[in-house]
Design an enzyme around this catalytic site. Sequence first.
Site, PDB file in Angstrom:
ATOM      1  N   SER A   1      11.128   1.918   6.437  1.00  0.00           N
ATOM      2  CA  SER A   1      11.317   2.948   5.403  1.00  0.00           C
ATOM      3  C   SER A   1      12.634   2.764   4.658  1.00  0.00           C
ATOM      4  CB  SER A   1      11.261   4.354   6.034  1.00  0.00           C
ATOM      5  OG  SER A   1      10.056   4.552   6.724  1.00  0.00           O
TER       6      SER A   1
ATOM      7  N   GLY B   1       0.790  -1.208   0.000  1.00  0.00           N
ATOM      8  CA  GLY B   1       0.000   0.000   0.000  1.00  0.00           C
ATOM      9  C   GLY B   1       0.826   1.263   0.000  1.00  0.00           C
TER      10      GLY B   1
ATOM     11  N   ALA C   1      16.757  10.672  -2.788  1.00  0.00           N
ATOM     12  CA  ALA C   1      15.575  10.266  -2.021  1.00  0.00           C
ATOM     13  C   ALA C   1      15.938   9.417  -0.806  1.00  0.00           C
ATOM     14  CB  ALA C   1      14.612   9.487  -2.912  1.00  0.00           C
ATOM     15  N   LYS C   2      15.020   9.416   0.176  1.00  0.00           N
ATOM     16  CA  LYS C   2      15.075   8.481   1.294  1.00  0.00           C
ATOM     17  C   LYS C   2      13.650   8.196   1.739  1.00  0.00           C
ATOM     18  CE  LYS C   2      16.211  12.275   4.512  1.00  0.00           C
ATOM     19  NZ  LYS C   2      17.242  12.788   5.436  1.00  0.00           N
ATOM     20  N   GLY C   3      13.487   7.295   2.701  1.00  0.00           N
ATOM     21  CA  GLY C   3      12.171   6.787   3.071  1.00  0.00           C
ATOM     22  C   GLY C   3      11.250   7.821   3.687  1.00  0.00           C
TER      23      GLY C   3
ATOM     24  N   GLU D   1       7.360   6.386   7.669  1.00  0.00           N
ATOM     25  CA  GLU D   1       7.203   6.469   9.118  1.00  0.00           C
ATOM     26  C   GLU D   1       7.329   7.877   9.684  1.00  0.00           C
ATOM     27  OE1 GLU D   1       9.169   2.393  10.667  1.00  0.00           O
ATOM     28  OE2 GLU D   1      10.424   3.605   9.353  1.00  0.00           O
TER      29      GLU D   1
ATOM     30  N   GLY E   1       3.093   2.072  -2.214  1.00  0.00           N
ATOM     31  CA  GLY E   1       3.433   2.506  -3.563  1.00  0.00           C
ATOM     32  C   GLY E   1       4.850   2.199  -3.970  1.00  0.00           C
ATOM     33  N   SER E   2       5.447   1.143  -3.411  1.00  0.00           N
ATOM     34  CA  SER E   2       6.846   0.832  -3.719  1.00  0.00           C
ATOM     35  C   SER E   2       7.032   0.358  -5.154  1.00  0.00           C
ATOM     36  CB  SER E   2       7.387  -0.220  -2.742  1.00  0.00           C
ATOM     37  OG  SER E   2       6.613  -1.398  -2.781  1.00  0.00           O
TER      38      SER E   2
END
Length: 771
Positions: free
Chosen positions: A531, A490, A712-714, A717, A492-493
């Site tokens: 993440s 969910g 980018a990064k996670g 959370e 969107g990976s």
Amino acid sequence: MSTVTTPERQVGRAVDRLESRSKVTGAADYTHNVTLPRMLHAKVVRSTQAHARILSIDTEAARAVAGVFKVITAREVIEVIPDPHYGPAFHDQPILAIEKVRHIGEPVAVVLAEDVHVAEMAAGLVNVEYETLPAVFDEVHAAHHTDVLVHDVLRPAGTFPDLKHLAGRKGTNVALDYRLRHGDVDKAFAEAAHVFDHTFRTQQVMHTPMEPMISIAELQDHGIIIHTASQSPSFVRLEIARLLGWPENRVQVKTRLLGGGFGAKLYIKIEALAVALALIARRPVRVALTMEEQFYTITKHATTFRIRSAVDQSGHITGRHCEVYWNGGAYADIGPRVTQKSGFTAGGPYDIANLSIDSYQVYTNLPPAGAFRGFGITQVVWGYECQADLIARHLGMDPLEFRRLNLLENGRPHATGTVMKDAALRMVLDRVAERIEWDKPFERGLATVRRGRGVGLGFKALVAPTTSVATITLAGDGSCTLLISTVDMGQGSDTAMAIVAADVLGITAESIRVVHADTDVTPYDMATLGSRSTFSMGNAVKLAAENLLVRLRSLGEEVGMPYESMGMAAYLLKKKFGMQAGTLVGTGSFIPSYTSPDADGRSPDITPNWMIGGTGVELEVDTETGHFRILRMENVVDCGTPLNPKVVETQISGAAIMQLGMVHLEKMEFDSEGQLRNASFSEYKIPGILDIPEHFGCDAVESRQASGPYGAKGIGESGCFGVASAVAEAIHDAVGVRITSLPITPEAVFRALAEQAGQPLAANPTERTQP
């Protein structure tokens, strides 16, 4: 290496999630949809005791029910798996209880039938006789007393490099104690102008993914196939292979889309049981938990956090000592990693010259606790941000200015010794203040309905070390297929990874097909957790796409046609093979650097990046009832460069709303014997649409993670970090009372108001008492 890009960059483009159409039309593929010929359904008989010896299990009545195929206990499991204990940190959890049970709800026996209703009815006829043993439920008591031992001895799993230091223990309920020592804390306290000492507590809660856990195991000539709703198919394969003593290539793990996970479906949960049952029955077996059963399977750690701070006259925090006790329940799961990774951030995102941290993972006789969205960060942020507000109030400082004064800056070392890089702490805090209009006049409300506001700021280290591998194939017609073991639950990976690959290759994200995790096909990935996917798998995908370009350029040189763009790919293959044929494969592996902590818990390279999240809250409190209503919430994160802006807002809001449930709605209510009293949605309340503030903002600051794919990064959370403390401070700001234990209920507020007025109410017998 230069890369070819389309005039419209894919990174930063708002892309519809690749699976969105299948989800809204009902065509999405979930493990719950899988049916197999001759499949049996399993129903679990669960312990009614928190801690007890199993004297006997009478299965005769259950076996006599028409339609029952078999009733299975640990005795039958041991015949096919001689040592049926599993777990990512310790091999401490039996597939079915052996000799003892350690929490109410632990699996003791299983009924198999072709009809799930027959299996369920027969399971109720299994009679288990117990000898009740003393039990322990409070994490602080369990850590400091040995009158009740949940485990006699521990066996470290030794699977993950960052947990290699775990040792077997006897005579204690502490599974892991992480310590950090930085500077001279005793001297800081001796010289302090002010000393603050507070204890904060959080409650045990459940993940409640809308798709409950499910695993289906089927024997094959080559080995076994496991269809499972898992966030970590690669780990499931290696753990099942270890249990069976088989090579990994005899174990195939297949996942589909997940209907939510939030950490509940990590590592290994019910897969081992499904495999054991299939080996015994010699038929496919489906183990599907109900929502109620999930409450007994894995939860979020309840915690007790004592935090003492030394502060000088100017308001600088000069020293801090943190003690965090994590209630891990009966089995460790990945709790030791939570204890370590979140433990070293317990001092907060502040520049503190002298810091001492002790973080304890503790066994109790409650359902196990493990990974949960935030990975322990929300529990420690609750403590250190609440105390930040209390210190500011005592000193007469603006809480925002107190944070700005003490904030860690990029280029400064964190207490672990790792230098802060690309961590937009100040940008996030300032943006929260801007969005909540902190510097503007604030209406305080009427006589009985008072208004207040608060801010909260937290940070999280990315889990390391981890490994991610990606493969991208180019078919004869020039189309691309991306193979990864990252699981889309969910967040969107699939879309994010397609964006990364497409940007490298100069094509559109929608033109790439992403294959869902299948360990016979997709390469290794540690897990979809914490993440890490955007950063770790994103880097692996970028490397794989770049490797594919190298192969294409090499092919162009071979056939005498220099490669210029992906539009030539099919032509080059046709020129090579004489027809639409052939396959080119690009691969990429990514392992971020990491240095294990020393004896003082310090490391110059403890994490590859930091995730930042802040929240501002405005609310009103009815002083006559204790009810409060959040009027406005502003959530801001640092996620580096957003790969897909269309998903950023939903990830921030989803995290914030989920944490809002922990703040004032959710709590697993146990009685004095360890029995859970609210294991259903009729009694365990999660946020609904009416619980969301009318003014609900989400934002990401403009930053860049230099080591991330395209910066980018996670983000999954960060939106949850500062919510709880911001709500607590807003209530304090409105009516002058501080709540120190979650959840913050109207009753808790009313009790605090009554005590403030010198009219304390009788104690609530269901509340945990402070040890």
